[in-house]
Design a protein around this motif. Sequence first.
Motif, mmCIF file in Angstrom:
data_model
loop_
_atom_site.group_PDB
_atom_site.id
_atom_site.type_symbol
_atom_site.label_atom_id
_atom_site.label_comp_id
_atom_site.label_asym_id
_atom_site.label_seq_id
_atom_site.Cartn_x
_atom_site.Cartn_y
_atom_site.Cartn_z
ATOM 1 N N LYS A 187 8.118 50.812 -104.791
ATOM 2 C CA LYS A 187 8.856 50.518 -103.799
ATOM 3 C C LYS A 187 9.147 52.804 -104.060
ATOM 4 O O LYS A 187 8.674 53.654 -104.514
ATOM 5 C CB LYS A 187 10.762 50.945 -104.933
ATOM 6 C CG LYS A 187 10.782 49.590 -104.811
ATOM 7 C CD LYS A 187 12.510 49.490 -105.683
ATOM 8 C CE LYS A 187 12.627 48.131 -105.518
ATOM 9 N NZ LYS A 187 13.930 47.452 -106.513
ATOM 10 N N SER A 188 8.838 52.486 -102.079
ATOM 11 C CA SER A 188 8.712 54.179 -102.410
ATOM 12 C C SER A 188 9.492 54.323 -100.301
ATOM 13 O O SER A 188 9.316 53.330 -99.512
ATOM 14 C CB SER A 188 7.427 54.535 -101.654
ATOM 15 O OG SER A 188 7.573 56.031 -101.447
ATOM 16 N N VAL A 234 10.492 47.364 -97.193
ATOM 17 C CA VAL A 234 11.282 46.521 -98.247
ATOM 18 C C VAL A 234 10.446 45.630 -98.854
ATOM 19 O O VAL A 234 9.577 44.695 -98.028
ATOM 20 C CB VAL A 234 12.928 45.503 -97.439
ATOM 21 C CG1 VAL A 234 13.622 44.877 -98.898
ATOM 22 C CG2 VAL A 234 13.673 46.815 -97.088
ATOM 23 N N SER A 235 10.776 45.096 -100.113
ATOM 24 C CA SER A 235 9.945 44.683 -101.179
ATOM 25 C C SER A 235 9.774 43.041 -100.490
ATOM 26 O O SER A 235 10.509 42.299 -99.836
ATOM 27 C CB SER A 235 10.476 44.574 -102.332
ATOM 28 O OG SER A 235 10.244 43.509 -103.232
ATOM 29 N N THR A 279 8.595 40.319 -108.399
ATOM 30 C CA THR A 279 8.562 41.181 -107.421
ATOM 31 C C THR A 279 8.291 41.554 -107.244
ATOM 32 O O THR A 279 6.945 40.935 -106.881
ATOM 33 C CB THR A 279 8.574 42.536 -108.986
ATOM 34 O OG1 THR A 279 7.999 43.347 -109.315
ATOM 35 C CG2 THR A 279 9.584 42.715 -110.354
#
Length: 877
Positions: A187-188, A234-235, A279
Amino acid sequence: MKFLFTFLVLSAFLPTISSAQEISENKIPKRIYTTKKLKKVPVIDGAILDDAWNVVEWSSDFTEKNPDEGTPPAYQTKFKVIYDSKYLYIAIRAYDDEPELIQQRLSRRDGFQGDRVNVIIDSYHDKRTAFAFTTTAAGVKGEEIVSQNGGNWDDSWNPIWYTNAKVDDKGWTAEMKIPFSQLRFGKSEEQIWGFNVNRNIFRFQESSLWQRIPNDQAGFISEAGELHGLKGLVSQKQLEIQPFTVLQQDTYPKETGNPFRTGSDFSLNAGLDAKIGITNDLTLDLTINPDFGQVEADPGAIALDGFQIFFREQRPFFVENFNIFDFEFANGSDNLFYSRRIGRNPHRDAALNPGEFAEVPQNSTILGAAKFSGKTKDGWSIGVLESVTANEYATIRQDDGSEREQIVEPMTNYFVARAQKDFNERNSFIGGIFTATNRHLNGNFNELHKAAYTAGIDFQHNWKNREYYLEGNTIFSHVLGGVEAITATQKTLRHNFQRVDATHVSVDKNKTSLTGTGGRLELGRNGGQNLRYNGGIIWRSPELELNDVGFLRRTDEIIQFGNVNYLWQIPTDIYRNINLGFEQNTDYDFSGNLNRVRFEVQGRFTWINNWSTNTGYGLSNNSFDNFFLRGGPRWRMPDTSFMYFFLNSDRSNLFSFTLGYSNTRSAEDVVGRDRFVIRTNYQPTDAFSMSFNIEYENSFDRTQYVTETPAVLVNNDTRYILGRIQNQTLTTTLRLNYSFTPDISLQFYGQPFISKGRYTDLNYVLNPLGASINDRISVYNDQQIAFENERYLVDENTDGIADYSFSNPDFSFVQLQTNLVARWEYIPGSEIFLVWARGSVGNADLSDDLVDSVSNQVFRTPANDTFLVKFTYRFAR
């Protein structure tokens, strides 16, 4: 050992005394490509005509990597990168002034044939691993997971993505559409990824890179450029479910009276594979009732030394992402995890009474298996595997027609956990592994381990721009079982605790466990302009045991090794590159005995016409073998020399070949071997290719182990029987590949294998440590040995009464393995397989020559045939 100490000391100080001429001090600056979010979605047809690509600029200025690193390539390449919320889009223009010469070779997925481009994405930005996406000029896709900083490229990975390519008057173009769900990243707000593009011009055998990586720079992924501008991603958690159905018909020679061998069988099977993104970094892979029907058969092999043969894993579930679980701790194939133990053939055969027949499973049924794997942004690489195999039963038909079941393999649980952590700006890592095998014996199977556990720690540290490294590992094993199982383990060939002359090991019949260690420590130089070297030590303690879920060939070893290589990497009018090397190692056992000293010089030459030569010469002396007599005393081996020479033609031609020869000879002509290799590849059209390989080996050994007899004669000495074997082995392998499109292919594989061994001059061991062969053995004379009814009768003291006997050791083993596979990937990730497999195993007439034996096995011997249809459909989100 003095050599090792000196080598390690010199290696530690060489970084500070190397001259500026030997070490590249100027690191190439990182190139950066900044992408932008698209405004329109391009059509992936390979033409790059959509306005959608106009939101970003082209990037070019590629630099040649091979053969002439650092120079401009023959033709330039340029690319663009754009993205949206779900996909990364890449456009590539590969210029070529002679488009009619562009190699558009069709192949099956991951064929990597012809002109091609590779897009290398280090989305973790860990500078050690990456995802590589390949498109050829024919539009064939390929993909690999790259690990070990470019040292390992694993093409077993098959993600869902889209690509196309076209050839035009300027060269060729390609477009790619890669779902973010197939990549792994943290995430970044703005992602920064490692990024590089590699182009290969096949007819020139030339590769060029967008981010230059000099040949004197150690590492590959760590030296890539960077991709910036990926904002607000977004993941995209991966979710793929792939059910399958298999219809299989087996035909085979009917056995009269055997109710289980009626001549044919039909089966219907179904199962499920799934990938679930826990994830965006970590994925869970599941398989329920897996099927491996389309997997190619193992090649033929004979183990005259008695040690287990290593066969590579070919089952897709275990092959994919294997690099995460890999833990090679020493040299050779030794590994804490050998996935072929899962689903192995049953340990027992059926115990039958007269008149009974049995149907015994060929493999243990894998009820289910799961893998949890991935890598986090903060540098953790994680892998967990769990698998359960079922109780297996033989079905026995009794005289009265009734049936009963007999267990031949216990339910077994396999567990593997692997982790690594990067640190020191990704220049170092430390990791560990733990494996557990637990069998549900239920008071049965006293010959098997009840439980087996292994653990290991590995590390690597790189410094001075990754030019120097220190790496190592240490492992631990602990097996538990009854006294029968542990005693049997102590007596296996890889342990040989029953050796009569050993002072540091012995069989303890009261033991219920064994505990051992092993490991490797290595220091070396992996970069710089010309000089590379390494040295270290390997050890395997006597009680080390891995073969419940790992692979271990032998124990009781301490090996010191050292290697030096000098490289010429700038092409001249004669060669492209040259690598000259020197290897040295000494072997000891844990009693301190020196068992071998070995030296080898080698050279690898790539000539200016793209031909290459590999050659080498070596010596092995002061050789002793603790395992040669298979439980007997230590044995002196003859001093041996060996050489080899291989010539490889330019593989970019429609026809290419390899010619090879190797030779081994020993003092007193005790051992000799000649091996000839011919490998050919022919691609008459872009759609069709074939390869035909022949390997022939003719060897002899005056002291080939045959058997041992019980205590006999004077002083109740055990006789270790040897003989002069003349062993001929012929292997031929034919592969035919026809690709109708990049998604539809037809492949044939066929391999006849024969190995024939004849024994003469049978003898027994007199003095295993004798300086001369005549001191070590005594050959039976005509009055001492006779042959009757396929057995040798020995009257050693010539009193007219046979003292002992043994079976005729001659053999002539023949095997045929073929399969024909039609594959259609009708939508990305979903496939239909049509498979025909044919195989037979037998013993040929010793009087026939090798060619006749193979011909009989292929054309006359009844074979087993399998016809299989497999349907898969991948649901993906």
